[in-house]
Design a protein around this motif. Structure first.
Motif: not given
Lengths: 284, 284
Positions: B7, B33, B49
Motif C-alpha cells: 500500500g 494492494h 492499506t
C-alpha cells in the motif's frame, strides 16, 4: 502475589502503601537489612536498601530463586549490575528488575519510546524542582554545615541550577562555608547559590519533577516535537514504580523470561493489574 | 532485515523513508494492494492499506510465516483483530504488530506507563490541532460539499471542537449544507463550526498533535501529575512507528515470542536499533 519489602526508609514505606493499594498483591512482610534473608518467604522482594547495598541483597535473593526489584541509581554502573544479576537470575529461573524508579526507570522508558518515534535528534532531561539526594549529602559533609538541602532547578537543555540551603554550625563563617561548597566537585560545574537559613527542616518537601524534551527526525521529517512532564511526590512515585515492576517480574518469570531487566526491557502492559484483554481494550 | 511495504499512500511513502533511514533495514519492495502477495519476499511487511483491508492482508501474510505491522485504528475492533491474528501467527511462528501508529500506538504505551505510575486517576487524551480523517470523509459525503477538511481542536478533558472547512458545490446553499453537517452523527455530539472557503487544498497541512494528561494516585499519594505532548507531522510519525515496530516484530520472532501484539505488549528497547548494552547505557 506475595511481595516483601527489604529496607524501611522513605521508599520502603511508600512501597508498602502501594502494595496495600494493589488489587493483586499481599504484603509478605517488612524486613530490615540486617534481618535473616533466609526468613523471607515471598514471590518478589522490593530491595529498598541504600543503592550501594542493592547488588549484595539482590544476588542472595536471586540465588534463592526469589524475584527482586530495586531502584539502583548509580548511572555508570547499571549495565554492570544487570550483567552480574542476569547470570544469577537465569541460573535460578527468576527475574530481577533493576533501576526501577522514575529516573532511571519510567523516564528511561519514555526516552526509549521517543527515540523510536524520532530516531535522530536530541533528548534533554531536565530535573526538578526537587531535592537532590547526592548533592544534599555532599553539602552536609562540608565542615561548618549543620544541616543542608540541595535543590535541583531545571534551566532547560539538561542544564541545572543548584540551590543549596544550609544551617551553619555554631561559630562557622558563612563565606568560608559557601566557598567550600562552591569548590566541591558536586557543585563546581553547575550554577550554584548557597543560602543560609534558620531551619532546613522547615523547607522539607519531597516534591520533584521532570521536563523531558525531544526534537527529532521521523524518516526524513525534521521538527517532530515531544515533551513529557511530571510533578510528583518523589518517594511515593518510586515506591509505586517498584510495585508495578514486581508485577512485571512475576509475569516475565511465569513466561520463562528469566534474567535481569531494566525498565526499557519491560512491555508496559506487564506493569499493570488486570487481564490483557481488559487492558488492551482500555488503553490501546 | 528486509522490510516490504504493502500500500503506497501517505503512510506507505512515509514508511519508505523511515526504512531507508534505518541502519539495520533494507527495502524489500513496495507492493500495491492488488499485487500478488505470494511475490513478496521479506522478513516483515508493513501493511499500509486502508484500515478495513488490514485483517485480510495480514492474515494471508502471517499464514506465509511473514511478520506484519499495521496501523489498524478502529478502536472497538482492535481486540478482535488481535485475537484473530494471534492464532494465525502462533500456528505459523511469526509476529504481527497491530495498531502501530501514534494513537492507537505510542500514545497507548504512554497511557499504560502512566497507569503504572499512578494506578488510580483519570487520563485525558486531547487530540490536535490536526485533521481528522474520519470527520473529513464524513463532511465530504454531505450533499452540496465539493471538498472538505475537518480539523480536531483540543478543548481539554478529552473534549474536542470540530472546525469544518468546506468548498460548496455549484448552486449549493451554505445554510442547508451547514445544517446537514451539524446534524450528522459524526458532528452532532461535539461543538462544531462550519466555514466556507475558496480552496480546501490551500489549507492542507499534515501537522497533528496530542496533549495527554493524567492526575492520579501513587500508593496513597494523590495529585501525582503527568503530561505528554507532541507536535508532529502525522504520516511521517505513523510511518516511523511502523518501521520501529517491524524491528520489534523481528526481535520477538527471533526469541520465539510468536503471536499478535499491540504496542503496549512491546518492550521499548525492542523498538530500537543497536545492542541492548549500548541502549541500556544510553537510555537507562
Amino acid at each position: 502475589m506475595k511481595v516483601a519489602i527489604l529496607g524501611y526508609g522513605n521508599i520502603g514505606r511508600a512501597a508498602e502503601k502501594a502494595i496495600k493499594a494493589a488489587p493483586d498483591m499481599e504484603l509478605a512482610g517488612v524486613f530490615h537489612h540486617n534481618d535473616c534473608l533466609n526468613c523471607i518467604d515471598a514471590d518478589v522482594v522490593l530491595v529498598c536498601t541504600p543503592t550501594r547495598e542493592v547488588q549484595k541483597f539482590a544476588t542472595v535473593l536471586a540465588a534463592r530463586c526469589i524475584c527482586t526489584v530495586d531502584s539502583f541509581d548509580i548511572h555508570g554502573q547499571i549495565w554492570n549490575l544487570r550483567d552480574s544479576l542476569d547470570a544469577v537470575c537465569r541460573s535460578n529461573k527468576c527475574v530481577s528488575v533493576i533501576s526501577a524508579g522514575w529516573d532511571p526507570g519510567s523516564d528511561s522508558m519514555i526516552r526509549a519510546i521517543l527515540m523510536a518515534l524520532a530516531p535522530k535528534g536530541i533528548t534533554y532531561t531536565n530535573f526538578g524542582p526537587g531535592r537532590s539526594m547526592g548533592h544534599t549529602v555532599a553539602a552536609k559533609s562540608i565542615p561548618g554545615v549543620k544541616n543542608a538541602l540541595s535543590m535541583t532547578i531545571p534551566l532547560g537543555t539538561g542544564i541545572h541550577r543548584r540551590m543549596v540551603y544550609i544551617e551553619l554550625a555554631d561559630g562557622a563563617d558563612f563565606k568560608t562555608v559557601e566557598a567550600a561548597i562552591l569548590a566541591d566537585d558536586y557543585f563546581a560545574h553547575d550554577e550554584t547559590h548557597v543560602v543560609a537559613v534558620e531551619s532546613v527542616d522547615a523547607l522539607n518537601n519531597v516534591a520533584h519533577g521532570v521536563n523531558l524534551v525531544r526534537s527529532g527526525v521521523s524518516g526524513e521529517t525534521h521538527n517532530q516535537r515531544f515533551e513529557f512532564n511530571m510533578e510528583i511526590n518523589n518517594p511515593a512515585l518510586t515506591g509505586q514504580v517498584m510495585v508495578s515492576c514486581a508485577r512485571a517480574a512475576m509475569k516475565m518469570k511465569d513466561r520463562g523470561e528469566y534474567g535481569a531487566k531494566t525498565m526499557i526491557e519491560i512491555a508496559p502492559v506487564d506493569l499493570l493489574a488486570g487481564t490483557k484483554e481488559s487492558l488492551v481494550k482500555a488503553l490501546v
